[in-house]
Design a protein around this motif. Structure first.
Motif, PDB file in Angstrom:
ATOM      1  N   LEU B 170     -16.142 -36.886  57.235  1.00 36.03           N
ATOM      2  CA  LEU B 170     -17.582 -36.639  57.227  1.00 36.03           C
ATOM      3  C   LEU B 170     -18.041 -36.266  55.816  1.00 36.03           C
ATOM      4  CD1 LEU B 170     -20.335 -35.965  58.526  1.00 36.03           C
ATOM      5  CD2 LEU B 170     -19.440 -33.723  59.073  1.00 36.03           C
ATOM      6  N   LEU B 171     -17.280 -35.369  55.183  1.00 39.22           N
ATOM      7  CA  LEU B 171     -17.670 -34.934  53.838  1.00 39.22           C
ATOM      8  C   LEU B 171     -17.472 -36.028  52.810  1.00 39.22           C
ATOM      9  CD1 LEU B 171     -16.388 -31.428  54.358  1.00 39.22           C
ATOM     10  CD2 LEU B 171     -18.625 -31.950  53.421  1.00 39.22           C
ATOM     11  N   GLU B 172     -16.482 -36.886  53.079  1.00 36.71           N
ATOM     12  CA  GLU B 172     -16.236 -37.996  52.167  1.00 36.71           C
ATOM     13  C   GLU B 172     -17.427 -38.955  52.190  1.00 36.71           C
ATOM     14  OE1 GLU B 172     -12.979 -39.944  53.821  1.00 36.71           O
ATOM     15  OE2 GLU B 172     -13.010 -41.649  52.468  1.00 36.71           O
ATOM     16  N   LEU B 173     -17.997 -39.162  53.371  1.00 38.60           N
ATOM     17  CA  LEU B 173     -19.219 -39.969  53.453  1.00 38.60           C
ATOM     18  C   LEU B 173     -20.340 -39.291  52.676  1.00 38.60           C
ATOM     19  CD1 LEU B 173     -19.194 -40.996  57.212  1.00 38.60           C
ATOM     20  CD2 LEU B 173     -18.950 -42.503  55.253  1.00 38.60           C
ATOM     21  N   ALA B 174     -20.382 -37.962  52.763  1.00 40.05           N
ATOM     22  CA  ALA B 174     -21.406 -37.223  52.017  1.00 40.05           C
ATOM     23  C   ALA B 174     -21.195 -37.395  50.511  1.00 40.05           C
ATOM     24  CB  ALA B 174     -21.381 -35.753  52.409  1.00 40.05           C
ATOM     25  N   VAL B 175     -19.923 -37.469  50.074  1.00 41.04           N
ATOM     26  CA  VAL B 175     -19.656 -37.650  48.643  1.00 41.04           C
ATOM     27  C   VAL B 175     -20.243 -38.977  48.158  1.00 41.04           C
ATOM     28  CG1 VAL B 175     -17.866 -37.998  46.901  1.00 41.04           C
ATOM     29  CG2 VAL B 175     -17.569 -36.245  48.620  1.00 41.04           C
ATOM     30  N   LEU B 176     -20.065 -40.036  48.960  1.00 43.90           N
ATOM     31  CA  LEU B 176     -20.609 -41.341  48.567  1.00 43.90           C
ATOM     32  C   LEU B 176     -22.129 -41.277  48.444  1.00 43.90           C
ATOM     33  CD1 LEU B 176     -18.812 -44.208  50.498  1.00 43.90           C
ATOM     34  CD2 LEU B 176     -19.008 -43.910  48.042  1.00 43.90           C
ATOM     35  N   LEU B 177     -22.767 -40.664  49.443  1.00 38.11           N
ATOM     36  CA  LEU B 177     -24.220 -40.549  49.414  1.00 38.11           C
ATOM     37  C   LEU B 177     -24.642 -39.720  48.209  1.00 38.11           C
ATOM     38  CD1 LEU B 177     -26.895 -41.080  50.890  1.00 38.11           C
ATOM     39  CD2 LEU B 177     -26.560 -38.928  52.091  1.00 38.11           C
ATOM     40  N   LEU B 178     -23.886 -38.646  47.970  1.00 39.65           N
ATOM     41  CA  LEU B 178     -24.175 -37.764  46.835  1.00 39.65           C
ATOM     42  C   LEU B 178     -24.131 -38.537  45.521  1.00 39.65           C
ATOM     43  CD1 LEU B 178     -24.307 -35.096  45.244  1.00 39.65           C
ATOM     44  CD2 LEU B 178     -21.926 -34.733  45.786  1.00 39.65           C
ATOM     45  N   ALA B 179     -23.106 -39.406  45.375  1.00 38.04           N
ATOM     46  CA  ALA B 179     -23.002 -40.172  44.134  1.00 38.04           C
ATOM     47  C   ALA B 179     -24.249 -41.037  43.948  1.00 38.04           C
ATOM     48  CB  ALA B 179     -21.749 -41.036  44.150  1.00 38.04           C
ATOM     49  N   LEU B 180     -24.712 -41.638  45.058  1.00 35.55           N
ATOM     50  CA  LEU B 180     -25.902 -42.485  44.940  1.00 35.55           C
ATOM     51  C   LEU B 180     -27.137 -41.658  44.580  1.00 35.55           C
ATOM     52  CD1 LEU B 180     -27.115 -45.286  45.174  1.00 35.55           C
ATOM     53  CD2 LEU B 180     -27.677 -44.760  47.535  1.00 35.55           C
ATOM     54  N   ILE B 181     -27.291 -40.492  45.200  1.00 34.33           N
ATOM     55  CA  ILE B 181     -28.437 -39.642  44.868  1.00 34.33           C
ATOM     56  C   ILE B 181     -28.352 -39.239  43.397  1.00 34.33           C
ATOM     57  CG2 ILE B 181     -29.581 -37.448  45.364  1.00 34.33           C
ATOM     58  CD1 ILE B 181     -28.607 -37.685  48.238  1.00 34.33           C
ATOM     59  N   GLY B 182     -27.114 -38.932  42.949  1.00 31.70           N
ATOM     60  CA  GLY B 182     -26.934 -38.584  41.545  1.00 31.70           C
ATOM     61  C   GLY B 182     -27.333 -39.733  40.625  1.00 31.70           C
ATOM     62  N   VAL B 183     -26.929 -40.949  40.975  1.00 30.98           N
ATOM     63  CA  VAL B 183     -27.268 -42.112  40.137  1.00 30.98           C
ATOM     64  C   VAL B 183     -28.779 -42.312  40.109  1.00 30.98           C
ATOM     65  CG1 VAL B 183     -27.084 -44.613  39.979  1.00 30.98           C
ATOM     66  CG2 VAL B 183     -25.051 -43.259  40.451  1.00 30.98           C
ATOM     67  N   TRP B 184     -29.404 -42.180  41.263  1.00 33.25           N
ATOM     68  CA  TRP B 184     -30.852 -42.381  41.318  1.00 33.25           C
ATOM     69  C   TRP B 184     -31.604 -41.275  40.589  1.00 33.25           C
ATOM     70  CZ3 TRP B 184     -32.146 -44.399  46.944  1.00 33.25           C
ATOM     71  CH2 TRP B 184     -31.668 -45.713  47.054  1.00 33.25           C
TER      72      TRP B 184
ATOM     73  N   GLY C 144     -18.417 -30.437  42.401  1.00 31.84           N
ATOM     74  CA  GLY C 144     -18.411 -30.896  41.018  1.00 31.84           C
ATOM     75  C   GLY C 144     -19.431 -31.999  40.774  1.00 31.84           C
ATOM     76  N   LEU C 145     -19.480 -32.978  41.688  1.00 32.79           N
ATOM     77  CA  LEU C 145     -20.413 -34.093  41.481  1.00 32.79           C
ATOM     78  C   LEU C 145     -21.853 -33.612  41.570  1.00 32.79           C
ATOM     79  CD1 LEU C 145     -18.822 -37.117  43.407  1.00 32.79           C
ATOM     80  CD2 LEU C 145     -18.548 -36.438  41.054  1.00 32.79           C
ATOM     81  N   SER C 146     -22.152 -32.741  42.551  1.00 34.64           N
ATOM     82  CA  SER C 146     -23.548 -32.313  42.669  1.00 34.64           C
ATOM     83  C   SER C 146     -23.926 -31.419  41.490  1.00 34.64           C
ATOM     84  CB  SER C 146     -23.801 -31.616  44.003  1.00 34.64           C
ATOM     85  OG  SER C 146     -22.859 -30.608  44.224  1.00 34.64           O
ATOM     86  N   ALA C 147     -23.002 -30.568  41.035  1.00 37.48           N
ATOM     87  CA  ALA C 147     -23.320 -29.691  39.905  1.00 37.48           C
ATOM     88  C   ALA C 147     -23.568 -30.517  38.648  1.00 37.48           C
ATOM     89  CB  ALA C 147     -22.192 -28.696  39.676  1.00 37.48           C
ATOM     90  N   ALA C 148     -22.755 -31.544  38.419  1.00 43.02           N
ATOM     91  CA  ALA C 148     -22.944 -32.365  37.219  1.00 43.02           C
ATOM     92  C   ALA C 148     -24.269 -33.123  37.294  1.00 43.02           C
ATOM     93  CB  ALA C 148     -21.778 -33.332  37.054  1.00 43.02           C
ATOM     94  N   ALA C 149     -24.577 -33.666  38.493  1.00 41.39           N
ATOM     95  CA  ALA C 149     -25.837 -34.403  38.628  1.00 41.39           C
ATOM     96  C   ALA C 149     -27.023 -33.468  38.410  1.00 41.39           C
ATOM     97  CB  ALA C 149     -25.917 -35.062  40.007  1.00 41.39           C
ATOM     98  N   LEU C 150     -26.934 -32.234  38.905  1.00 37.54           N
ATOM     99  CA  LEU C 150     -28.030 -31.281  38.704  1.00 37.54           C
ATOM    100  C   LEU C 150     -28.187 -30.935  37.226  1.00 37.54           C
ATOM    101  CD1 LEU C 150     -27.478 -28.878  41.734  1.00 37.54           C
ATOM    102  CD2 LEU C 150     -29.570 -30.123  41.247  1.00 37.54           C
ATOM    103  N   THR C 151     -27.061 -30.835  36.517  1.00 36.31           N
ATOM    104  CA  THR C 151     -27.123 -30.517  35.085  1.00 36.31           C
ATOM    105  C   THR C 151     -27.875 -31.612  34.325  1.00 36.31           C
ATOM    106  OG1 THR C 151     -24.974 -29.483  35.330  1.00 36.31           O
ATOM    107  CG2 THR C 151     -25.729 -29.856  33.087  1.00 36.31           C
ATOM    108  N   ALA C 152     -27.689 -32.864  34.775  1.00 34.89           N
ATOM    109  CA  ALA C 152     -28.312 -33.988  34.076  1.00 34.89           C
ATOM    110  C   ALA C 152     -29.793 -34.129  34.402  1.00 34.89           C
ATOM    111  CB  ALA C 152     -27.585 -35.277  34.430  1.00 34.89           C
ATOM    112  N   LEU C 153     -30.272 -33.307  35.342  1.00 33.80           N
ATOM    113  CA  LEU C 153     -31.612 -33.517  35.887  1.00 33.80           C
ATOM    114  C   LEU C 153     -32.710 -33.445  34.823  1.00 33.80           C
ATOM    115  CD1 LEU C 153     -32.232 -34.111  38.793  1.00 33.80           C
ATOM    116  CD2 LEU C 153     -32.761 -31.726  39.167  1.00 33.80           C
ATOM    117  N   SER C 154     -32.494 -32.625  33.784  1.00 29.75           N
ATOM    118  CA  SER C 154     -33.545 -32.487  32.771  1.00 29.75           C
ATOM    119  C   SER C 154     -33.764 -33.806  32.031  1.00 29.75           C
ATOM    120  CB  SER C 154     -33.176 -31.394  31.781  1.00 29.75           C
ATOM    121  OG  SER C 154     -32.105 -31.832  30.969  1.00 29.75           O
ATOM    122  N   GLY C 155     -32.716 -34.662  31.966  1.00 26.94           N
ATOM    123  CA  GLY C 155     -32.861 -35.964  31.330  1.00 26.94           C
ATOM    124  C   GLY C 155     -32.860 -35.917  29.814  1.00 26.94           C
TER     125      GLY C 155
END
Lengths: 103, 321, 497
Positions: B170-184, C144-155
């Motif tokens: 379940l969390l692994e699916l969340a990681v994939l979604l998270l990566a996409l939100i991060g990219v966007w 880690g991924l969410s923290a890094a993405a949040l850090t980049a938020l300022s652009g």
């Protein structure tokens, strides 16, 4: 049995090569490649060692863990590459700047 | 034991190391990426040799395929990005990059030597620990075997992924979604795929895409009995999406808003919903009621496949819709 | 009293409320502001429910899916997890109330802030509740991924550079941790912490696992000399993100390191188990001094606060050598007090810095220009947070430092005691440097933008929290003891339920 040993050693080698690349190379794309090589090495150890018991079916638990790990690595790679491109379009660089904290 | 399998293993292992070394040290980035994809394919063979067919499929589809596609797409965006910007600025940028690159492609030689020595010491220690592990141990395979009947699927790896350790998945699916939100969330991420479609590619895609969707459906279904499952199926689906996109197919504007986002979150949402709903039936969190495990897992896998496919295709395309 | 919801339900809510709220905010960005604050309130409620349950019924173990370790994944909550969950809930609520005000000027950032922050919160809560080493790896990656993405938020260029470095550091740290998990699984046939605690034996496998996992987690916790990535990342992120990173994110990897040390490795004995705590203590002491001196030298407010975090991380590691002999409990409780106080105080300080930034359009310390008169609430929040960071009574930081000093004195570890005191003096130096400039008019008077009250009050209330923590001992002390996290390995009390 012997193939497990060979591939466990190969896993160690990948971890070493990847770490070396991550620390030595400056281009971010190469750092991302290096991270993926390190991950592959760890996966080889994690699921490869599950094959130690001769004859028996391989342990499915580490296999499932590696599948999870591969997906996480793909997600991390996608984010890292997108961040690299954003950094490139903001600064023109594809490397990390060492003294970027004083604006 | 005959020597031939050992020889094959040795060749495979040395190829792995050679490819990794070349991929990380080749002066040409494109070559580096291609060598890395080759590394993924050889790893796939290694997994087959280790009787881990699931991992082999995932390695080839995700490790070599999706990662490779992402790397190539990133490389393509790195290069023309310069030529599209202002000519003068580009020239300056390029000279600046060349100058610094020559000085700083890598760390200085003394530092490199030091790092290499440290790493060798580390690997020796790690190798010793691995050597200490060299006693055959069944791990958890007996336990998985013993409770496989209760899991709702007949294939151990799928049982671990979707039931015994479903919380991780379940969390692994969340990681994939998270990566996409991060990219966007990276507002500067450029677009790709806005170029005119190739007629030949378009025709091929129309033929291939339905086939790939069929393959994806088969992979989900077969995951209950044999190697396969949502992640492998999702990456095939994602590839179909990318092909369709490259051949000129576009989501209609009305579908790129919340309908698209709904497809993206569907996997996590369905998984979480079922995992929580069972609590109402006096089951523990993520514990399927007896007899319901099989349909529940199938529903989760179908939703997950759709989401994974959509997320991977969106990650490849990069820019926000 | 019969409760409608039991401990397992509260624990479930702590992971699933932020997860589902993240999905909802992603689906319906327009409703994200109130969805986010609603989720934060529900999480606080669930945390209080869990704390209540732990206080009355003792530590909690939940078998996800009903399988139970080693086949399935178990959740585990004791006093140590509860204290950190509580800090996370309070800081999280404060930042969630603050964020809509801060991001009103940056709607594009706000849209992505909510899902990323709620996923980060999912990972934090999931991490504090997990008893499974591989599940913890997945949580670390979400974190880690969410923290890094949040850090980049300022652009900004600086922000992207810092975020990229942070992402690579974080990925390397998780990879090292996973390598340790692989060794432990193949050595002992389980990834459940309690079972491992029973099975683990001194030897090459355990030693190597300890070293790689500790290295990975130290990298993520930014203990000197691994702190290089922290000041640029915490200094360049949007203010609410800086608050989350400094107050919460580094605590998660510290918690995991502490948990592994207490439950798996500290009992192994041998040379390494004797040397490693001393080494961590020395690095911690060096971090306290070096980070504080660097903070004094900074000209930008957010970087000053970030270097202060480098120093405060150092204090947490003083617990390792001081917990060595009999004084065990006290040293760990001191460290936990310092971690909680730092969480609340540092969040207040970063949010205050965000207010000053919004007010003046910059965060140059020398140009604060009578900020005291113009933003009194914000400056009060900054000073109250600073008092806890310095360790003055009656703050939470004071209690932590007092206990740490007591532990150092009873063992005759004068060196560590001097470092604790000196760190406090240096902290006073950098806090009063800011306050001094905030009283001083600059030559050219600065124009200021209005700062919404919700931004000022959320900073101030968090700072009050850091002070009130000093009075919380009668209530927090028994909570910290639930499940005896600092005493016996959890395996021996794990059968409590």
């Amino acid at each position: 049995m012997s193939s497990v040993l060979v591939f466990a050693l190969a896993g160690l080698g990948l971890i070493g090569l990847g770490l070396y690349g991550l620390l030595v190379q400056r281009h971010l794309l190469r750092k991302v490649l290096a991270f993926n090589v390190i991950s592959s090495g760890i996966f080889l150890l994690l699921a490869g060692l599950a094959r130690r018991a001769p004859g028996a079916e391989p342990d499915p638990v580490p296999q499932a863990m590696v599948l999870t790990g591969i997906v996480v690595a793909v997600a991390a790679t996608a984010l890292a590459l997108a961040m690299m491109l954003a950094l490139r379009s903001a600064t023109g660089r594809t490397r990390l700047e060492d003294h970027g904290d004083e604006d | 034991m005959s020597l031939l399998p050992l020889a094959i293993d040795l060749v495979l292992a040395l190829t792995l190391l050679w490819l990794a070394w070349r991929a990380l040290n080749s002066p040409d980035l494109f070559r580096a990426v291609v060598l890395f994809i080759a590394l993924g394919l050889v790893l796939g063979l290694v997994w087959v040799r280790l009787d881990a067919v699931d991992i082999a499929l995932a390695e080839i589809a995700l490790g070599a395929g999706v990662t490779g596609a992402l790397l190539l797409a990133a490389l393509a965006k790195l290069q023309p990005a310069a030529s599209q910007t202002d000519e003068l600025q580009t020239a300056e940028l390029q000279t600046a990059e060349l100058q610094t690159d020559q000085a700083a492609v890598m760390a200085p030689i003394a530092l490199r030597l030091f790092i290499a020595l440290l790493l060798l010491a580390f690997l020796a220690g790690l190798g010793f620990a691995v050597w200490q592990l060299w006693v055959p141990a069944p791990g958890l395979s007996n336990l998985v075997e013993a409770r496989l009947d209760e899991s709702g699927v007949a294939y151990p790896v799928t049982a671990v992924l979707l039931n015994f350790r479903g919380y991780d998945t379940l969390l692994e699916l969340a990681v994939l979604l998270l990566a996409l939100i991060g990219v966007w969330s990276l507002s500067t991420a450029p677009h790709l795929g806005d170029e005119e479609p190739e007629p030949a590619l378009a025709a091929l895609s129309r033929l291939l895409a339905p086939l790939m969707i069929l393959v994806a459906a088969y992979l989900v279904w077969v995951g209950a009995y044999a190697p396969g499952g949502a992640f492998q199926a999702g990456s095939v689906l994602g590839a179909a999406g990318v092909l369709l996109r490259l051949s000129g197919w576009r989501l209609s504007l009305s579908a790129t808003g919340w309908p698209l986002r709904l497809v993206l979150v569907l996997g996590v949402a369905v998984f979480a919903f079922i995992g929580l709903a069972v609590i109402g039936f006096d089951q523990p969190l993520l514990g399927y009621p007896p007899g319901w495990a099989k349909p529940a897992i199938l529903a989760i896998e179908l939703a997950a496949t759709l989401s994974i496919g959509a997320i991977l295709a969106a990650l490849f395309i990069g820019g926000r819709p | 009293m019969p409760m409608l919801l039991n401990g397992a339900d509260w624990a479930t809510a702590l992971v699933f409320v932020p997860l589902l709220a993240a999905l909802a905010c992603f689906l319906v960005p327009r409703a994200a502001d109130w969805l986010g604050v609603l989720a934060a309130l529900l999480i606080l409620l669930a945390t209080l429910g869990l704390v209540q349950d732990l206080l009355s019924d003792g530590p909690l173990r939940v078998a996800v899916g009903g399988w139970g370790a080693p086949l399935g994944i178990d959740l585990w909550a004791d006093g140590l997890s509860a204290a950190l969950l509580l800090m996370t809930a309070l800081v999280g609520l404060g930042v969630s109330v603050y964020a809509p005000g801060y991001f009103a000027a940056h709607p594009q950032q706000q849209r992505w802030f909510w899902p990323l922050w709620l996923l980060l919160w999912t990972a934090l809560n999931g991490l504090y509740l997990s008893a499974d080493l591989f599940n913890l790896y997945v949580m670390l990656e979400v974190l880690g991924l969410s923290a890094a993405a949040l850090t980049a938020l300022s652009g900004s260029a600086t922000g992207l550079n810092a975020a990229m470095r942070y992402l690579l550091v974080s990925l390397l740290g998780s990879a090292a941790y996973l390598l340790g998990v692989a060794l432990l699984y193949h050595g002992y046939g389980t990834v459940d912490i309690a079972l491992l605690g029973q099975r683990i034996e001194a030897g090459a496998v355990a030693t190597t696992a300890l070293l790689v996992m500790a290295a990975g987690l130290l990298l993520k916790t930014a203990l000197l000399p691994f702190h290089f990535w922290l000041p640029p990342a915490h200094g360049s992120a949007p203010a609410p993100v800086s608050a989350l990173l400094s107050a919460l994110v580094i605590k998660a990897s510290f918690y995991l390191l502490l948990r592994l040390w207490l439950d798996l490795f500290s009992g192994l004995g041998g040379l390494l188990a004797a040397l490693l705590p001393e080494l961590l203590g020395l690095l911690g002491a060096a971090a306290v001094l070096w980070g504080s001196v660097q903070a004094l030298r900074q000209r930008r407010l957010k970087l000053l606060i970030a270097y202060s975090t480098v120093a405060q991380i150092g204090y947490l590691f003083l617990g390792f050598p001081l917990a060595g002999v009999q004084a065990e409990e006290v040293a760990w409780r001191a460290v936990l007090y310092l971690a909680l106080a730092h969480g609340l105080a540092k969040a207040a300080m970063f949010l205050s810095a965000g207010n000053l930034l919004q007010f003046a359009g910059h965060d140059r310390i020398a140009d604060l220009d009578r900020a005291v008169q113009r933003l009194p609430l914000t400056l009060t929040a900054f000073v109250l947070g600073g008092i806890s960071i310095m360790g003055l009574p009656p703050s939470g930081g004071f209690v932590g430092k007092w206990l740490l000093l007591e532990s150092a004195f009873t063992q005759g570890r004068w060196g560590f005691a001097i470092v604790v005191l000196l760190g406090g003096v240096l902290a006073a130096g950098y806090v009063f440097k800011v306050v001094g400039y905030a009283f001083t008019p600059t030559e050219i008077a600065q124009e200021g933008e209005a700062v919404p009250l919700r931004m000022q009050w959320s900073a101030l209330l968090l700072a009050f929290g850091a002070i009130l923590l000093g009075f919380s001992a009668p209530w927090l002390w028994p909570l910290l003891g639930v499940g005896d996290p600092f005493g016996l390995p959890i395996a021996e009390v794990g059968a409590a339920r």
